[in-house]
Design a protein around this motif. Structure first.
Motif, PDB file in Angstrom:
ATOM      1  N   SER A  30      -7.125   7.289  -8.520  1.00 26.74           N
ATOM      2  CA  SER A  30      -6.731   8.509  -9.258  1.00 26.74           C
ATOM      3  C   SER A  30      -6.641   8.266 -10.758  1.00 26.74           C
ATOM      4  CB  SER A  30      -5.387   9.043  -8.769  1.00 26.74           C
ATOM      5  OG  SER A  30      -5.214   8.844  -7.406  1.00 26.74           O
TER       6      SER A  30
ATOM      7  N   TRP B 227      -9.929   1.078   5.953  1.00 30.40           N
ATOM      8  CA  TRP B 227      -9.180  -0.012   5.339  1.00 30.40           C
ATOM      9  C   TRP B 227      -9.547  -1.327   6.014  1.00 30.40           C
ATOM     10  CZ3 TRP B 227      -7.176   0.202   0.792  1.00 30.40           C
ATOM     11  CH2 TRP B 227      -6.644   1.392   0.299  1.00 30.40           C
TER      12      TRP B 227
ATOM     13  N   MET C 247       0.826  -1.196   0.000  1.00 27.54           N
ATOM     14  CA  MET C 247       0.000   0.000   0.000  1.00 27.54           C
ATOM     15  C   MET C 247       0.866   1.254   0.000  1.00 27.54           C
ATOM     16  SD  MET C 247      -2.772  -1.607   2.580  1.00 27.54           S
ATOM     17  CE  MET C 247      -3.878  -0.258   2.854  1.00 27.54           C
ATOM     18  N   GLU C 248       1.999   1.192   0.706  1.00 28.98           N
ATOM     19  CA  GLU C 248       2.911   2.343   0.695  1.00 28.98           C
ATOM     20  C   GLU C 248       3.511   2.550  -0.695  1.00 28.98           C
ATOM     21  OE1 GLU C 248       4.237   1.095   5.134  1.00 28.98           O
ATOM     22  OE2 GLU C 248       5.838   1.331   3.638  1.00 28.98           O
TER      23      GLU C 248
ATOM     24  N   LEU D  91     -12.100   2.546  -2.377  1.00 27.50           N
ATOM     25  CA  LEU D  91     -10.815   3.148  -2.727  1.00 27.50           C
ATOM     26  C   LEU D  91     -10.943   3.879  -4.051  1.00 27.50           C
ATOM     27  CD1 LEU D  91      -9.290   1.382  -5.167  1.00 27.50           C
ATOM     28  CD2 LEU D  91      -8.936  -0.219  -3.315  1.00 27.50           C
ATOM     29  N   ASP D  92      -9.999   4.798  -4.260  1.00 28.22           N
ATOM     30  CA  ASP D  92      -9.952   5.510  -5.529  1.00 28.22           C
ATOM     31  C   ASP D  92      -8.517   5.449  -6.032  1.00 28.22           C
ATOM     32  OD1 ASP D  92     -11.531   7.740  -7.264  1.00 28.22           O
ATOM     33  OD2 ASP D  92      -9.400   8.231  -7.096  1.00 28.22           O
TER      34      ASP D  92
ATOM     35  N   PRO E 296       1.049   4.949  -3.778  1.00 28.35           N
ATOM     36  CA  PRO E 296       0.409   6.126  -3.177  1.00 28.35           C
ATOM     37  C   PRO E 296      -0.758   6.658  -4.002  1.00 28.35           C
ATOM     38  CG  PRO E 296       2.524   6.697  -4.141  1.00 28.35           C
ATOM     39  CD  PRO E 296       2.409   5.215  -4.219  1.00 28.35           C
ATOM     40  N   GLN E 297      -0.908   6.166  -5.245  1.00 27.83           N
ATOM     41  CA  GLN E 297      -2.034   6.617  -6.080  1.00 27.83           C
ATOM     42  C   GLN E 297      -3.372   6.193  -5.488  1.00 27.83           C
ATOM     43  OE1 GLN E 297      -0.706   4.760  -9.767  1.00 27.83           O
ATOM     44  NE2 GLN E 297      -0.984   6.717 -10.770  1.00 27.83           N
ATOM     45  N   VAL E 298      -3.334   5.121  -4.704  1.00 25.02           N
ATOM     46  CA  VAL E 298      -4.592   4.571  -4.186  1.00 25.02           C
ATOM     47  C   VAL E 298      -4.867   5.154  -2.810  1.00 25.02           C
ATOM     48  CG1 VAL E 298      -5.769   2.455  -3.518  1.00 25.02           C
ATOM     49  CG2 VAL E 298      -4.188   2.452  -5.457  1.00 25.02           C
ATOM     50  N   HIS E 299      -6.037   5.749  -2.656  1.00 19.85           N
ATOM     51  CA  HIS E 299      -6.402   6.246  -1.339  1.00 19.85           C
ATOM     52  C   HIS E 299      -7.857   5.924  -1.033  1.00 19.85           C
ATOM     53  CE1 HIS E 299      -6.798   9.457  -4.349  1.00 19.85           C
ATOM     54  NE2 HIS E 299      -7.986   9.625  -3.770  1.00 19.85           N
ATOM     55  N   LEU E 300      -8.149   5.990   0.251  1.00 18.66           N
ATOM     56  CA  LEU E 300      -9.478   5.634   0.726  1.00 18.66           C
ATOM     57  C   LEU E 300     -10.421   6.811   0.536  1.00 18.66           C
ATOM     58  CD1 LEU E 300     -10.402   3.033   2.203  1.00 18.66           C
ATOM     59  CD2 LEU E 300     -10.259   4.344   4.303  1.00 18.66           C
TER      60      LEU E 300
END
Lengths: 416, 382
Positions: free
Chosen positions: A211, A168, A155-156, A208-209, A159-163
Motif C-alpha cells: 500500500s 503466502w 504479519m498481523e 505482496l503489496d 496490516p498494510q501488507v496484503h497478498l
C-alpha cells in the motif's frame, strides 16, 4: 553557517512574496487594464514563447526532483502502525544492520506492557532481515533486495501488507513472496519462478503489496526458514504491540534504561520517518539546480523585458501623459513579467504531472537495498513551483520596469 | 574602422544586453559542467596502479553476508595470487558524526594488506608500529587533513553493522592510492571486540599479473562452488561498477537533467540573440543598401552571436574549471566527492555547445535579413 544561510534564503523569499503581492495590489488599484499587458505579451510572441518555455523547463526540473524526494519521504512516512514499537540494537542505523539475540527475545516475552493475544502469547515478532544480491531484468546488473523473514505475528502487526497474487509461503519450505513492485524490476520474480541466492534455491509463490509503504521494497519469507537458509543465529529486530499508549511509553523507557539489554525502542512509524538519508541528496540537488538555473533564467528574462521596454518606449510615454504614475508603470510591467513567468510555471507543473505516480527505484542509503517509490506531485509542491516561477518573473522584470518608469516623458514620446 | 572593429562595436553597443546574454550562457554552461563532473565522479570510480590487478571476493548472497575466515587457506594456494588479506567494512560512525560518516573503515591483516594495496605509501617506522600494536590504525592523508589528525590521536567509532565500538589510536598515515580517505585497522581487534565470530566481510587479493586476473577470479569462484559459502570473485573495476549500478535510475535522472539544462539554455539564448539582431533590422537594411552582400551581413551576425556565446563559454566553463581546481571539494562536500575534476572532454563539450548556440541563434535573423528587401527593411519598426 547553514543557519545564517537558511535565514538569508527565507528573508529573500519573504521579500519576493511581499514584492509580488505589492505588484498585484498596485495593479489592481491603478487600473492600467490587464488587457493591455495580455495584448502586449502576445504581440511579441516569439520571445514570449521562448521565455515561457524556458521558465517552464526550470520549474519542471525543480518540481520533478522535489517530487522524487517527496515520493521517498511519503513511502517512509506511510509505513508502519503507530501502535507498534520497533526494537533494534543500540547503534544500528537500519533494521537490516541490527542484531538481536534469542536471550533478549526471552527477556522481552515477560514484559507485562506487551499485549497478549487470544492464546495468551505476547504479541511480539522477531524478524530476520537479510540482503540478497539478485539480477535485475534486462541489462540492469545486480542489486540488493531486502528479504524479511517474518512470523505469523509479524504479519498481523503489519496490516498494510496484503497478498495480490499467488499464496503466502508455507513454514518450513523454501518459499518466498515478493513485492509486486519489485517483480517489475527483477528477473525471475514471477509467481512460480525460482531464483538462487548463495547455494539455496527459493521459489516465488506469491506477490505482496505494501500500500505505498516501505514494505513495497521487501520480499517476505518464513523467519525460521530465513535463519536456516542464511545461517543466522540471531534475529534482526523485534516488533511488538503494547497494551495501551501508556504501556508503550513505559515500555520504551524500560527498554532504553535497561543497561543489560543494549536495545533501542521507538514507535514503528517514528523509526521510518527518520529514514531521510536517501532523500536528502536529491533535495540538495533540487535546491542547487533551482538556484543556478534560476540565475540563468533571470538573466534571460531581464533581456526579454529590457527589449520589451525598449520597443514600447512610446507607449510608456503615452501612459504617462494620460496621467498614470511612475509606480503604475512599474506595476504594469512587473505584472506582465510575473504573469508571463507564471504561465511558464503552470506549463512546467502540467508537464510534470505526466510523471506523477510513475514508479522508480534507487539504492536506499539506510537499508542498502533497492527501494521503490513514486514521483509524487503534491498541491504544495505545485504551489512551490508556481511561486518559484512568479519569483523568477519578479526579479527578471524589476530592473527593466524601473527603467521604463524613469524614461523622461517628452523624449519617450519622441522615440521612434 | 576595420570590419572586426565594426562587429565589436555592434556587439557592445547595448552593453547591458551583451552582458546579460554572456552571463546567461555562462551560468548555464557552469551548471552543465558541474553536473557532468558530479555524474562522472559518481559513476566512474578512481583508479590507481593496483586497480587492474586487484580482485575482490565477496559472499555470493550479497555484500552484507560474511565469509568464513577459514577460506583464507584455500585462496592463498590458488595459483596466480600474489597476496590476499581479509577486508571487512566496519561502517562505523565517527565520533561527532550523527547519521553518516563519509569515509570507510576496514579491518585488515596489517602484515598482508601492504602487498594488496600496493599503491599506498607509508613511513616504514609508522608501518612497523602499526603491525606491532593491534589497537593502532593507519589513516588516509585526506581524512587526516580534513579532521586535522596527528599521530597518536584517538579515533572512536560507533558500530552500526557490528555490535561493538572501536577505540583506535593513529599509528601513521598513508597516501598515493586513488582514494586516500580510508582508515585501516587490525582484523584481530574486530574479532575480539565482536566475540570471535570467525568471519570476514570480503577478501581482497592481488593477481600476479593483469593477464592472470581473469583466470584467477574464475579459479576462486570454482574453489568455493557448492560449498556453504559460495563466493563471487571479480576485479576491482567490475566490483565498483556493480556497486554503482545499484544506484539504478538516479544516473539516468542526472543525465536527463543535463539535457534539459542545455535545451533551456539553447532556447533562451537563441531567442535573446535573435532579438538583438531583429532590433537592428533597419541598420542591416542600410548596410544592404550601401552594397554589402548577403553573406557579408550573415558574417556580421554570425561573428557577433558566436563571439558572445564563446565569451559565455569562457566565463562559465573556464570559471568552473578554475573554481573546482582550487576548491577543497572534500571539505566542502563533507567528503562525499573526492576529486571533482573537470576533464578536457567536458570543456570540449561545453565549447561545442556554445559554438552550436552561436550558430543557431544567428540562423533565424540571418535568414530573415537575407529574405527582406532593402525597402521593407528600412520600413521595419520593431
Amino acid at each position: 553557517m547553514p543557519a545564517v544561510f537558511t535565514l538569508l534564503v527565507q528573508s529573500f523569499l519573504g521579500l519576493t512574496a511581499l514584492g509580488i503581492v505589492a505588484v498585484f495590489l498596485t495593479a489592481h488599484f491603478s487600473a492600467v487594464p490587464v488587457k493591455y499587458n495580455l495584448k502586449s505579451v502576445f504581440i511579441r510572441w516569439r520571445s514570449t514563447v521562448a521565455t515561457v518555455v524556458g521558465i517552464a523547463l526550470v520549474v519542471l526540473v525543480y518540481v520533478l526532483l522535489q517530487s522524487l524526494a517527496v515520493g521517498i519521504e511519503k513511502s517512509n512516512a506511510s509505513t508502519g502502525d503507530p501502535r507498534n514499537i520497533l526494537i533494534a540494537r543500540k547503534g544500528a542505523t537500519a533494521e537490516s544492520s541490527s542484531l538481536v539475540t534469542r536471550a533478549q527475545l526471552r527477556t522481552l516475552q515477560y514484559f507485562e506492557e506487551i499485549e497478549r493475544n487470544a492464546a495468551g502469547d505476547p504479541v511480539i515478532s522477531a524478524d530476520v532481515l537479510t540482503l540478497a544480491s539478485l539480477p535485475r531484468k534486462g541489462q540492469g546488473g545486480e542489486a540488493n533486495v531486502l528479504l524479511r523473514g517474518v512470523t505469523p505475528r509479524g504479519m498481523e502487526l503489519r496490516p498494510q501488507v496484503h497478498l495480490v497474487a499467488g499464496r503466502w509461503f508455507s513454514p518450513g519450505r523454501r518459499e518466498i513472496v515478493v513485492s509486486r513492485k519489485l517483480a517489475g524490476r527483477f528477473a525471475n520474480f514471477d509467481v512460480g519462478d525460482t531464483f538462487k541466492t548463495g547455494p539455496t534455491t527459493l521459489t516465488v509463490v506469491g506477490w505482496l503489496d505494501g500500500s505505498g509503504s516501505a514494505y513495497d521494497s521487501e520480499c517476505w519469507m518464513d523467519a525460521d526458514e530465513s535463519r536456516s537458509v542464511f545461517e543466522r543465529e540471531m534475529y534482526s529486530t523485534f516488533l511488538v504491540r503494547p497494551k495501551s499508549p501508556e504501556a508503550a511509553t513505559n515500555l520504551i523507557r524500560r527498554i532504553e534504561s535497561d543497561k543489560r539489554l543494549q536495545l533501542r525502542a521507538e514507535s514503528e512509524t517514528g523509526y521510518y520517518q527518520k529514514q531521510t538519508l536517501t532523500a536528502a541528496p536529491i533535495k540538495w540537488l533540487a535546491g542547487f539546480l533551482a538556484l543556478t538555473m534560476s540565475i540563468g533564467a533571470v538573466f534571460a528574462a531581464m533581456n526579454t523585458m529590457y527589449a520589451a521596454v525598449g520597443a514600447r518606449t512610446r507607449e510608456i510615454g503615452t501612459l504617462r501623459v494620460l496621467g498614470f504614475h511612475r509606480r503604475n508603470v512599474i506595476a504594469t510591467f512587473l505584472l506582465e513579467g510575473i504573469l508571463l513567468a507564471m504561465l511558464g510555471g503552470a506549463l512546467g507543473c502540467l508537464i510534470s504531472l505526466k510523471w506523477n505516480g510513475y514508479t522508480t527505484a534507487t539504492l536506499s542509503v539506510e537499508s542498502f537495498s533497492e527501494t521503490v517509490f513514486s514521483f509524487t506531485i503534491t498541491p504544495t509542491l505545485a504551489a512551490q513551483g508556481m511561486f518559484f516561477a512568479a519569483a523568477l518573473g519578479f526579479w527578471g522584470t524589476l530592473l527593466p520596469a524601473v527603467r521604463a518608469a524613469r524614461l523622461p516623458v517628452i523624449s519617450a514620446l519622441k522615440a521612434l | 574602422m576595420t570590419l572586426g572593429g565594426f562587429i565589436l562595436k555592434n556587439a557592445l553597443r547595448n552593453k547591458r544586453r551583451a552582458l546579460l546574454s554572456v552571463l546567461s550562457v555562462g551560468v548555464s554552461l557552469f551548471l552543465f559542467i558541474t553536473l557532468q563532473v558530479a555524474l562522472r565522479e559518481l559513476t566512474l570510480p578512481p583508479e590507481d596502479l593496483g586497480s587492474s590487478l586487484r580482485i575482490i571476493v565477496r559472499n555470493k548472497v550479497s555484500l552484507a553476508s560474511p565469509l568464513p575466515a577459514r577460506q583464507l587457506q584455500v585462496i592463498e594456494k590458488i595459483p596466480g595470487i600474489a597476496a590476499v588479506t581479509p577486508f571487512t567494512f566496519f561502517g562505523g560512525l565517527y565520533k561527532g558524526d550523527e547519521k553518516f560518516t563519509s569515509f570507510a573503515q576496514f579491518a585488515v591483516d596489517p602484515a598482508r594488506v601492504k602487498d594488496v594495496i600496493v599503491d599506498a605509501k607509508m613511513d616504514p617506522a609508522e608501518y612497523a608500529a602499526w603491525v606491532a600494536d593491534r589497537t593502532l590504525c593507519i589513516v588516509g592523508l585526506d581524512t587526516a587533513r580534513r579532521y586535522n589528525l596527528k599521530r597518536g590521536d584517538r579515533m572512536q567509532f560507533t558500530g552500526t553493522f557490528y555490535p561493538c565500538d572501536l577505540d583506535l589510536r593513529i599509528a601513521g598515515f598513508y597516501h598515493g592510492t586513488a582514494d586516500d580517505r580510508t582508515v585501516f585497522f587490525h582484523h584481530r581487534y574486530l574479532d575480539e571486540a565482536s566475540g570471535n565470530p570467525g568471519t570476514v566481510g570480503c577478501w581482497w587479493a592481488l593477481a600476479s599479473s593483469a593477464e592472470e586476473a581473469a583466470l584467477v577470479t574464475a579459479r576462486i569462484n570454482e574453489a568455493f562452488a557448492n560449498s556453504s559459502a559460495e563466493v563471487r570473485a571479480e576485479t576491482e573495476r567490475a566490483f565498483q561498477l556493480g556497486f554503482i549500478s545499484m544506484w539504478a535510475n538516479i544516473k539516468v535522472l542526472i543525465g536527463s537533467i543535463c539535457t534539459v539544462v542545455v535545451f533551456t539554455l539553447l532556447l533562451v539564448t537563441v531567442s535573446t540573440m535573435s532579438m538583438a539582431i531583429r532590433e537592428r533590422f533597419r541598420e542591416l537594411a542600410v548596410l544592404k543598401a550601401l552594397g554589402f552582400r548577403r553573406r557579408e551581413l550573415l558574417g556580421f551576425i554570425l561573428a557577433e552571436s558566436f563571439g558572445l556565446s564563446m565569451l559565455g563559454a569562457i566565463l562559465g566553463a573556464g570559471g568552473a574549471w578554475l573554481l573546482y581546481r582550487n576548491l577543497d571539494i572534500q571539505k566542502l562536500a563533507n567528503g562525499v566527492f573526492l576529486a571533482f575534476e573537470v576533464t578536457p572532454r567536458m570543456l570540449g563539450m561545453a565549447f561545442a555547445i556554445a559554438a552550436l548556440l552561436g550558430i543557431l541563434s544567428a540562423i533565424a535573423p540571418a535568414l530573415s535579413v537575407a529574405r527582406t528587401s532593402v525597402v521593407e527593411g528600412l520600413r521595419t519598426l520593431d
